[in-house]
Enzyme design. Structure first.
Site, PDB file in Angstrom:
ATOM      1  N   LYS A 190      -1.864 -31.567  78.649  1.00  0.00           N
ATOM      2  CA  LYS A 190      -0.358 -31.451  77.330  1.00  0.00           C
ATOM      3  C   LYS A 190       0.664 -29.955  77.652  1.00  0.00           C
ATOM      4  O   LYS A 190      -0.335 -29.759  78.447  1.00  0.00           O
ATOM      5  CB  LYS A 190      -0.705 -30.714  75.673  1.00  0.00           C
ATOM      6  CG  LYS A 190      -0.147 -31.926  74.578  1.00  0.00           C
ATOM      7  CD  LYS A 190      -0.016 -32.843  73.657  1.00  0.00           C
ATOM      8  CE  LYS A 190       1.774 -33.303  73.709  1.00  0.00           C
ATOM      9  NZ  LYS A 190       1.036 -35.310  72.525  1.00  0.00           N
TER      10      LYS A 190
ATOM     11  N   ASP B  30       7.131 -35.458  73.251  1.00  0.00           N
ATOM     12  CA  ASP B  30       6.205 -35.125  71.905  1.00  0.00           C
ATOM     13  C   ASP B  30       7.293 -34.477  71.293  1.00  0.00           C
ATOM     14  O   ASP B  30       8.641 -34.630  71.357  1.00  0.00           O
ATOM     15  CB  ASP B  30       4.815 -34.399  72.268  1.00  0.00           C
ATOM     16  CG  ASP B  30       4.499 -34.104  71.423  1.00  0.00           C
ATOM     17  OD1 ASP B  30       3.396 -35.280  71.366  1.00  0.00           O
ATOM     18  OD2 ASP B  30       4.145 -32.868  70.469  1.00  0.00           O
TER      19      ASP B  30
HETATM   20  P1  NDP Z   1      10.109 -35.926  67.096  1.00  0.00           P
HETATM   21  O1  NDP Z   1      10.451 -34.752  67.679  1.00  0.00           O
HETATM   22  O2  NDP Z   1      11.009 -36.712  67.855  1.00  0.00           O
HETATM   23  O3  NDP Z   1      10.175 -35.543  65.653  1.00  0.00           O
HETATM   24  C1  NDP Z   1       8.957 -33.979  65.336  1.00  0.00           C
HETATM   25  C2  NDP Z   1       9.385 -34.892  63.065  1.00  0.00           C
HETATM   26  O4  NDP Z   1       8.930 -34.072  62.434  1.00  0.00           O
HETATM   27  C3  NDP Z   1      11.046 -34.712  62.953  1.00  0.00           C
HETATM   28  O5  NDP Z   1      11.509 -34.750  61.296  1.00  0.00           O
HETATM   29  C4  NDP Z   1      11.020 -32.680  62.938  1.00  0.00           C
HETATM   30  O6  NDP Z   1      11.974 -32.666  61.987  1.00  0.00           O
HETATM   31  C5  NDP Z   1       9.522 -32.622  62.259  1.00  0.00           C
HETATM   32  N1  NDP Z   1       8.922 -31.818  62.230  1.00  0.00           N
HETATM   33  C6  NDP Z   1       8.460 -31.195  63.711  1.00  0.00           C
HETATM   34  N2  NDP Z   1       8.284 -29.855  63.189  1.00  0.00           N
HETATM   35  C7  NDP Z   1       7.865 -29.725  62.032  1.00  0.00           C
HETATM   36  C8  NDP Z   1       6.977 -28.465  61.108  1.00  0.00           C
HETATM   37  N3  NDP Z   1       6.890 -27.247  61.792  1.00  0.00           N
HETATM   38  N4  NDP Z   1       7.625 -28.570  60.317  1.00  0.00           N
HETATM   39  C9  NDP Z   1       8.165 -30.110  58.933  1.00  0.00           C
HETATM   40  N5  NDP Z   1       8.369 -30.886  60.009  1.00  0.00           N
HETATM   41  C10 NDP Z   1       8.639 -30.712  60.972  1.00  0.00           C
HETATM   42  O7  NDP Z   1       9.275 -35.984  67.211  1.00  0.00           O
HETATM   43  P2  NDP Z   1       7.972 -37.081  67.514  1.00  0.00           P
HETATM   44  O8  NDP Z   1       8.650 -37.877  66.472  1.00  0.00           O
HETATM   45  O9  NDP Z   1       7.658 -37.392  68.783  1.00  0.00           O
HETATM   46  O10 NDP Z   1       6.365 -36.272  66.897  1.00  0.00           O
HETATM   47  C11 NDP Z   1       5.743 -36.070  65.777  1.00  0.00           C
HETATM   48  C12 NDP Z   1       4.109 -35.936  65.729  1.00  0.00           C
HETATM   49  O11 NDP Z   1       3.770 -36.981  66.673  1.00  0.00           O
HETATM   50  C13 NDP Z   1       4.406 -34.593  66.099  1.00  0.00           C
HETATM   51  O12 NDP Z   1       2.391 -34.653  65.914  1.00  0.00           O
HETATM   52  C14 NDP Z   1       3.657 -35.359  67.841  1.00  0.00           C
HETATM   53  O13 NDP Z   1       3.104 -34.857  68.557  1.00  0.00           O
HETATM   54  C15 NDP Z   1       2.236 -36.725  67.569  1.00  0.00           C
HETATM   55  N6  NDP Z   1       2.692 -37.499  68.665  1.00  0.00           N
HETATM   56  C16 NDP Z   1       4.378 -38.983  69.270  1.00  0.00           C
HETATM   57  C17 NDP Z   1       3.761 -39.117  70.241  1.00  0.00           C
HETATM   58  C18 NDP Z   1       4.698 -39.721  71.347  1.00  0.00           C
HETATM   59  O14 NDP Z   1       4.828 -40.874  71.122  1.00  0.00           O
HETATM   60  N7  NDP Z   1       6.622 -39.369  70.970  1.00  0.00           N
HETATM   61  C19 NDP Z   1       2.600 -39.680  70.300  1.00  0.00           C
HETATM   62  C20 NDP Z   1       1.584 -39.350  69.887  1.00  0.00           C
HETATM   63  C21 NDP Z   1       1.526 -38.777  68.376  1.00  0.00           C
HETATM   64  P3  NDP Z   1      12.633 -31.127  62.425  1.00  0.00           P
HETATM   65  O15 NDP Z   1      13.765 -32.213  62.993  1.00  0.00           O
HETATM   66  O16 NDP Z   1      13.706 -30.543  61.067  1.00  0.00           O
HETATM   67  O17 NDP Z   1      12.666 -29.988  63.550  1.00  0.00           O
HETATM   68  O1  2IT Z   2       0.433 -37.167  71.624  1.00  0.00           O
HETATM   69  C1  2IT Z   2       0.315 -38.191  72.733  1.00  0.00           C
HETATM   70  O2  2IT Z   2      -0.436 -39.105  72.785  1.00  0.00           O
HETATM   71  C2  2IT Z   2       2.017 -38.089  72.726  1.00  0.00           C
HETATM   72  N1  2IT Z   2       2.891 -37.485  72.588  1.00  0.00           N
HETATM   73  C3  2IT Z   2       1.900 -39.371  74.072  1.00  0.00           C
HETATM   74  C4  2IT Z   2       1.912 -38.765  75.586  1.00  0.00           C
HETATM   75  C5  2IT Z   2       2.765 -39.753  76.265  1.00  0.00           C
HETATM   76  O3  2IT Z   2       1.872 -39.863  77.895  1.00  0.00           O
HETATM   77  O4  2IT Z   2       2.578 -40.873  76.151  1.00  0.00           O
END
Ligand code: NDP
Ligand code: 2IT
Length: 450
Positions: free
Chosen positions: A130, A170
């Site tokens: 990461k 992420d």
């Molecule tokens: P994005 O940046 O697209 O969206 C994040 C969302 O979560 C936004 O709505 C954001 O609000 C909110 N958020 C982030 N931090 C906070 C906080 N501290 N408090 C409240 N709201 C918060 O990210 P993703 O959708 O990609 O990621 C979301 C989660 O999923 C994370 O935990 C990530 O690690 C996990 N994840 C992502 C993957 C991926 O493929 N993208 C894969 C597996 C897991 P705001 O816009 O106001 O910051």
């Molecule tokens: O938490 C996760 O699994 C991710 N942010 C995606 C990682 C990836 O390599 O696609």
């Protein structure tokens, strides 16, 4: 001679806390795993003698670097960049990059540790890593984000490669940032290789990657419910977040007949009693990905309620899909959800439920899908993006959707294999931890002491 072996959970945790002082998220993630692994290896001395848990929880490498960039007003800004390469026993390091002001070593080490188990569960050859920075993309112009990404990649490039370490998105890192990061890598190395995943379709991306994490989280939920003879149809669903994972979890939940009543961001949550429709969701996608606006605009546009500064867990529901960030469901919030009739949780975000929350859900024996299993769909399609890049091919969208569906069912089956308890209750956390551990641990045994 007294040999050091890992036999005792308490001694292990004391060692971990002593050697990683103050890193509370990292301690939490390791504890969540170790609680299941130590009983599992009790009668398997080879894992103890070879000190597999200790080696797994000391990252192979922690890279930290300065990132200097110039903003639109000519000011010089300094951020900190990181890449944590946790373990590459079963494949090249693989995992996302997070840009958020809260990023620190503890958070990235917890994420890299979790990623190692998640990637193993997908069945694909990927190690765990990461990275990220405390850079805050909010309120920055596209050009500022570009300059930051270029500066970040200028340092990171030396440490990654398509057979070495393959970053992806992420929180705060989506298609725009991946484009800038990939462009800079290409410029520095004079090479076009699949060094990042989540790329645009024009330059080596994979169909289905954008949707994969959110869809996969709901597929896992569907499989858990199916195992109990139930389905998501007609169930009320509460979702946190409104970014990539939340949007596509919402889309798949709607497609499967559930009613999604909340979405959120860091300013608060919207409560739409009539349910989010595909049309309303398209507004959210545009709002977040193009306009980079706030979820409160949804409430204004569709006449829904908006709760400033609050999380959505007080809204009565059958299903909770936390899709924002770590530790967003406290023990008390877990109790409220249960009181209101919750039957299942599928974690789209990484470690969104606090330890107290997990204990509360597990005591109530509801369906609880931990992130390392439930959100594995994203990295799984990343793994298939790597395969396509290596073969210089682009598979069809339908093929990738089938692969995603199959992989999520295989992850579910691994959880059943190691997590089914007497009486039929499935401890999905235990199943995911042991299922993820086994492959990595056995590869490490094969290598000897390295
Ligand atoms: P994005 O940046 O697209 O969206 C994040 C969302 O979560 C936004 O709505 C954001 O609000 C909110 N958020 C982030 N931090 C906070 C906080 N501290 N408090 C409240 N709201 C918060 O990210 P993703 O959708 O990609 O990621 C979301 C989660 O999923 C994370 O935990 C990530 O690690 C996990 N994840 C992502 C993957 C991926 O493929 N993208 C894969 C597996 C897991 P705001 O816009 O106001 O910051
Ligand atoms: O938490 C996760 O699994 C991710 N942010 C995606 C990682 C990836 O390599 O696609």
């Amino acid at each position: 001679m007294n040999k050091k072996t890992s036999t005792n959970f308490d001694i292990f945790m004391a060692w971990l806390i002593r050697t990683n002082p103050g890193q509370k998220e990292f301690h939490q993630a390791v504890r969540e795993v170790a609680e299941h692994i130590f009983p599992y290896i009790e009668d398997k001395p080879v894992y103890q003698e070879m000190r597999i848990m200790e080696r797994l929880s000391e990252p192979d490498r922690v890279i930290s670097f300065r990132v200097c960039w110039e903003d639109k007003d000519g000011n010089i800004n300094i951020n900190r960049g990181y890449r944590i390469q946790n373990n590459n026993a079963i494949g090249p390091y693989k995992g996302g990059v997070r840009f958020h002001p809260s990023v620190n070593l503890s958070i990235l080490k917890f994420l890299a540790f979790e990623q190692t188990f998640k990637n193993s569960l997908t069945g694909l050859p990927m190690g765990g890593a990461k990275g990220g920075s405390d850079f805050n993309p909010k309120g920055k112009t596209d050009r500022e984000v570009m300059r930051f990404c270029q500066a970040f990649m200028s340092e990171l490039a030396a440490h990654i490669g398509h057979d070495k370490d393959v970053p992806a998105g992420d929180i705060g890192v989506g298609p725009r940032e991946i484009g800038y990061l990939f462009g800079q890598y290409k410029r520095l190395t004079h090479e076009f290789t699949g060094v990042l995943t989540g790329k645009g379709m024009e330059y080596g991306g994979s169909h289905g990657r954008i949707e994969a994490t959110g869809y996969g989280t709901v597929y896992f939920l569907e499989d858990m419910l199916k195992h109990q003879g139930k389905s998501p149809k007609g169930k009320t669903c509460v979702i946190s977040g409104s970014g990539n994972v939340a949007q596509y979890a919402c889309e798949k939940a709607i497609q499967l007949g559930a009613k999604v009543v909340t979405l959120s961001d860091s300013n608060g949550f919207i409560y739409d009693k009539d349910g989010v429709t595909q049309e309303k969701l398209e507004f959210v996608k545009e709002l977040k990905e193009v306009k980079r606006g706030r979820i409160s605009d949804y409430a204004k546009k569709f006449g829904a309620e908006f709760y400033q500064g609050k999380r959505p867990w007080g809204v009565p529901c059958d299903i909770a899909l936390p899709c924002a960030t770590q530790n967003e469901i406290s023990g008390d919030e877990a109790k409220t959800l249960l009181k209101n009739g919750l039957i299942a949780v599928s974690e789209g975000a990484n470690m969104p439920t606090s330890l107290e929350g997990i204990r509360t859900f597990q005591k109530a024996k509801i369906l609880f899908a931990p992130s390392k299993a439930a959100n594995a769909g994203g990295v799984a399609i990343s793994g298939l993006e790597m395969s396509q890049n290596r073969a210089r091919l682009t598979w069809k969208a339908e093929e990738l959707q089938k692969h995603l569906r199959r992989i999520m069912t295989e992850v579910h089956s691994k959880c059943l294999k190691y997590g089914e308890e007497k009486g039929g209750h499935v401890n999905y956390l235990k199943g995911a931890n042991i299922g993820g551990f086994k492959k990595v641990a056995d590869a490490m045994l094969a290598y000897g002491v390295v």
